[in-house]
Motif scaffolding. Sequence first.
Motif, PDB file in Angstrom:
ATOM      1  N   VAL A   1       0.849  -1.192   0.000  1.00  0.00           N
ATOM      2  CA  VAL A   1       0.000   0.000   0.000  1.00  0.00           C
ATOM      3  C   VAL A   1       0.884   1.240   0.000  1.00  0.00           C
ATOM      4  CG1 VAL A   1      -1.809   1.285   1.218  1.00  0.00           C
ATOM      5  CG2 VAL A   1      -1.781  -1.214   1.319  1.00  0.00           C
ATOM      6  N   VAL A   2       0.495   2.267  -0.765  1.00  0.00           N
ATOM      7  CA  VAL A   2       1.185   3.552  -0.717  1.00  0.00           C
ATOM      8  C   VAL A   2       0.145   4.658  -0.590  1.00  0.00           C
ATOM      9  CG1 VAL A   2       3.170   2.767  -2.075  1.00  0.00           C
ATOM     10  CG2 VAL A   2       1.224   3.832  -3.239  1.00  0.00           C
ATOM     11  N   VAL A   3       0.573   5.773  -0.002  1.00  0.00           N
ATOM     12  CA  VAL A   3      -0.277   6.962   0.131  1.00  0.00           C
ATOM     13  C   VAL A   3       0.424   8.110  -0.574  1.00  0.00           C
ATOM     14  CG1 VAL A   3      -1.352   8.589   1.735  1.00  0.00           C
ATOM     15  CG2 VAL A   3      -1.249   6.151   2.309  1.00  0.00           C
ATOM     16  N   LEU A   4      -0.356   8.923  -1.297  1.00  0.00           N
ATOM     17  CA  LEU A   4       0.193  10.005  -2.112  1.00  0.00           C
ATOM     18  C   LEU A   4       0.067  11.351  -1.413  1.00  0.00           C
ATOM     19  CD1 LEU A   4      -1.355   8.961  -5.550  1.00  0.00           C
ATOM     20  CD2 LEU A   4       0.853   8.283  -4.576  1.00  0.00           C
ATOM     21  N   SER A   5       0.877  12.296  -1.842  1.00  0.00           N
ATOM     22  CA  SER A   5       0.869  13.654  -1.304  1.00  0.00           C
ATOM     23  C   SER A   5      -0.285  14.450  -1.906  1.00  0.00           C
ATOM     24  CB  SER A   5       2.198  14.347  -1.604  1.00  0.00           C
ATOM     25  OG  SER A   5       2.361  14.474  -3.018  1.00  0.00           O
ATOM     26  N   ASN A   6      -0.351  15.743  -1.566  1.00  0.00           N
ATOM     27  CA  ASN A   6      -1.363  16.618  -2.153  1.00  0.00           C
ATOM     28  C   ASN A   6      -1.335  16.544  -3.681  1.00  0.00           C
ATOM     29  OD1 ASN A   6      -2.087  17.455   0.392  1.00  0.00           O
ATOM     30  ND2 ASN A   6      -0.948  19.378   0.308  1.00  0.00           N
TER      31      ASN A   6
ATOM     32  N   SER B   1      -3.957  11.207  -0.029  1.00  0.00           N
ATOM     33  CA  SER B   1      -3.847  11.551   1.391  1.00  0.00           C
ATOM     34  C   SER B   1      -5.208  11.973   1.935  1.00  0.00           C
ATOM     35  CB  SER B   1      -2.816  12.666   1.585  1.00  0.00           C
ATOM     36  OG  SER B   1      -3.064  13.736   0.702  1.00  0.00           O
ATOM     37  N   ASN B   2      -5.511  11.498   3.137  1.00  0.00           N
ATOM     38  CA  ASN B   2      -6.799  11.734   3.790  1.00  0.00           C
ATOM     39  C   ASN B   2      -6.518  12.353   5.156  1.00  0.00           C
ATOM     40  OD1 ASN B   2      -9.352  11.631   4.901  1.00  0.00           O
ATOM     41  ND2 ASN B   2      -9.780   9.535   4.250  1.00  0.00           N
ATOM     42  N   TYR B   3      -6.095  13.625   5.152  1.00  0.00           N
ATOM     43  CA  TYR B   3      -5.602  14.244   6.382  1.00  0.00           C
ATOM     44  C   TYR B   3      -6.644  14.375   7.488  1.00  0.00           C
ATOM     45  CZ  TYR B   3      -1.427  15.181   3.646  1.00  0.00           C
ATOM     46  OH  TYR B   3      -0.307  15.034   2.866  1.00  0.00           O
TER      47      TYR B   3
ATOM     48  N   GLY C   1      -5.562  21.703  -8.050  1.00  0.00           N
ATOM     49  CA  GLY C   1      -5.677  20.456  -8.799  1.00  0.00           C
ATOM     50  C   GLY C   1      -5.475  20.652 -10.283  1.00  0.00           C
ATOM     51  N   GLN C   2      -5.629  21.896 -10.766  1.00  0.00           N
ATOM     52  CA  GLN C   2      -5.409  22.238 -12.162  1.00  0.00           C
ATOM     53  C   GLN C   2      -4.941  23.688 -12.215  1.00  0.00           C
ATOM     54  OE1 GLN C   2      -9.147  22.941 -14.420  1.00  0.00           O
ATOM     55  NE2 GLN C   2     -10.198  22.314 -12.534  1.00  0.00           N
ATOM     56  N   PRO C   3      -4.219  24.083 -13.269  1.00  0.00           N
ATOM     57  CA  PRO C   3      -3.774  25.477 -13.355  1.00  0.00           C
ATOM     58  C   PRO C   3      -4.959  26.438 -13.320  1.00  0.00           C
ATOM     59  CG  PRO C   3      -2.639  24.117 -14.975  1.00  0.00           C
ATOM     60  CD  PRO C   3      -3.720  23.256 -14.392  1.00  0.00           C
ATOM     61  N   VAL C   4      -4.803  27.534 -12.603  1.00  0.00           N
ATOM     62  CA  VAL C   4      -5.874  28.518 -12.441  1.00  0.00           C
ATOM     63  C   VAL C   4      -5.430  29.837 -13.068  1.00  0.00           C
ATOM     64  CG1 VAL C   4      -7.181  29.886 -10.772  1.00  0.00           C
ATOM     65  CG2 VAL C   4      -6.788  27.449 -10.363  1.00  0.00           C
ATOM     66  N   THR C   5      -6.256  30.363 -13.952  1.00  0.00           N
ATOM     67  CA  THR C   5      -5.958  31.641 -14.596  1.00  0.00           C
ATOM     68  C   THR C   5      -6.935  32.738 -14.182  1.00  0.00           C
ATOM     69  OG1 THR C   5      -7.315  31.030 -16.512  1.00  0.00           O
ATOM     70  CG2 THR C   5      -4.964  30.481 -16.611  1.00  0.00           C
ATOM     71  N   ASP C   6      -8.092  32.350 -13.684  1.00  0.00           N
ATOM     72  CA  ASP C   6      -9.181  33.287 -13.397  1.00  0.00           C
ATOM     73  C   ASP C   6      -9.031  33.879 -11.998  1.00  0.00           C
ATOM     74  OD1 ASP C   6     -11.537  34.671 -13.737  1.00  0.00           O
ATOM     75  OD2 ASP C   6     -12.779  33.043 -12.988  1.00  0.00           O
ATOM     76  N   LEU C   7      -9.113  35.198 -11.895  1.00  0.00           N
ATOM     77  CA  LEU C   7      -9.018  35.869 -10.603  1.00  0.00           C
ATOM     78  C   LEU C   7     -10.122  35.412  -9.655  1.00  0.00           C
ATOM     79  CD1 LEU C   7      -7.840  37.979  -8.685  1.00  0.00           C
ATOM     80  CD2 LEU C   7      -9.241  39.709  -9.848  1.00  0.00           C
TER      81      LEU C   7
ATOM     82  N   LYS D   1      -9.908  22.972  -6.341  1.00  0.00           N
ATOM     83  CA  LYS D   1      -9.402  22.211  -5.188  1.00  0.00           C
ATOM     84  C   LYS D   1      -8.441  21.130  -5.648  1.00  0.00           C
ATOM     85  CE  LYS D   1     -13.290  18.943  -4.966  1.00  0.00           C
ATOM     86  NZ  LYS D   1     -14.407  18.476  -4.135  1.00  0.00           N
ATOM     87  N   MET D   2      -7.560  20.698  -4.720  1.00  0.00           N
ATOM     88  CA  MET D   2      -6.519  19.751  -5.086  1.00  0.00           C
ATOM     89  C   MET D   2      -7.109  18.399  -5.455  1.00  0.00           C
ATOM     90  SD  MET D   2      -4.782  18.832  -1.425  1.00  0.00           S
ATOM     91  CE  MET D   2      -5.681  18.043  -0.077  1.00  0.00           C
ATOM     92  N   LYS D   3      -6.352  17.667  -6.306  1.00  0.00           N
ATOM     93  CA  LYS D   3      -6.795  16.358  -6.759  1.00  0.00           C
ATOM     94  C   LYS D   3      -6.672  15.338  -5.624  1.00  0.00           C
ATOM     95  CE  LYS D   3      -3.946  16.289 -10.245  1.00  0.00           C
ATOM     96  NZ  LYS D   3      -3.182  15.883 -11.434  1.00  0.00           N
ATOM     97  N   GLN D   4      -7.722  14.581  -5.422  1.00  0.00           N
ATOM     98  CA  GLN D   4      -7.717  13.472  -4.466  1.00  0.00           C
ATOM     99  C   GLN D   4      -8.541  12.340  -5.063  1.00  0.00           C
ATOM    100  OE1 GLN D   4      -9.106  15.723  -0.897  1.00  0.00           O
ATOM    101  NE2 GLN D   4      -7.269  14.908   0.079  1.00  0.00           N
ATOM    102  N   GLY D   5      -8.114  11.893  -6.235  1.00  0.00           N
ATOM    103  CA  GLY D   5      -8.888  10.907  -6.977  1.00  0.00           C
ATOM    104  C   GLY D   5      -8.954   9.545  -6.332  1.00  0.00           C
TER     105      GLY D   5
END
Length: 430
Positions: A30-35, A75-77, A254-260, A399-403
């Motif tokens: 088993v492995v756990v991933l970062s943000n 990760s499930n903080y 989770g994806q690049p953001v361009t919009d203010l 929001k960050m990816k947590q698939g």
Amino acid sequence: MAQIFALLDCNNFYVSCERLFNPRLEGRPVVVLSNNDGCIIARSNEAKALGIKMGEPFFKCRGLIAAHQIQVFSSNYPLYGDLSQRVMDVLCQLEPEVEVSSIDEAFFRMPQANEESLLENGRNIRATVKKQVGIPVSIGFGPTKTLAKIANRIAKKHPEHGGVFVLPDQGLDALLATIEVGDVWGIGQRQTQKLFACGIRTALDLKNGNDTWLRKHLTVTGLRTAMELRGISCLPLEESPPSRKSVTSSRSFGQPVTDLAWLREALSSYIAIAAEKLRVEGLKTGCVQVYLTTNRFREGEPQYANSKTITLSIHTSSTLELIHYADEVLRQLYRPGYAYKKVGVVLMDLVPAGHVQAHLFLTPPKGQEALMGAMDQINRRWGKDTLHSAAAGLLRPWKMKQGKRSPLYTTSWQELPVANASSGCMTADY
């Protein structure tokens, strides 16, 4: 009365948390991933044996993971934090002098005793934590915190000790001679290289090093480490955590953001997290720093990073006030045409809420403390973000990816494990 230090460390903590609610993972890699599911930050012993390295990017391991059917989790903080608190609560019930040093580690101190008594006490703590929380732990005993850390490492690495190890009085030097200097608590990679170049390769070599040389090349911190290896306690138990100097809240998108507008939503969400921490600890802030940055690892894309700090006229812990101030700063920092990777806030100049210096001409907005208190109470009772500022948005596409995140088994009513009972058998949904 002579005393001895001990270190309790949760074994492969993030993985153990995942296994607690999914017993089918026992014995499987088993492995756990970062943000944002970026890098591997926790591995089971089975995954380590397959050659999975700590900190390795997830995409580089996909072939190995697929070949060996390694189970992967985001990760499930919230889950890890809740189970950590339960472990520490049990330890504090069993031992009066405890220093929680990280999410999965805690030092404690107790009266010196013979080896058998210490082993029995360690086994009792280990069994109690396992029974009441379900998390396996290892415990090491030593006359100093640094030696207790070494004892814990031995308890964890060598199963024949049953998860508990007491450093012996006799033969300690022979044991230290088997430990690389880079594995000693407090010795970093750069210091390790310097020590290796000077022929200091083991913990025993460091213990026997010249004090004048150690202080000159490793500063007083390195000298303290050597003294600790000699059994002279230089690092006291910190039962009360030191006062905070700042509170930081930030996440990678989770994806690049361009919009203010999306940046404003994300920043408002992070400020809410930081402001709640202030209120929980009874603090207020008088200085706010906002920063944002693009992804410097994306070659060929335009890069931009900037930050700005403002001083507040009146200290506050109000989420709404802090969102207002930070939003003004973000508008000044924002530049169109860039794909942003991260935005964050740092709250500084922290003072106890009851010691705020009054302003001669300004008064705090009325009702803010009562409003924040009511919001915190509702969120504690009904769950995080039950009530929050509209500025933080609802859908939050940034929001960050947590698939691959497991459910919030202990912190969300909607994600509790479900037991299905029937006349013939009982099953559980995870």
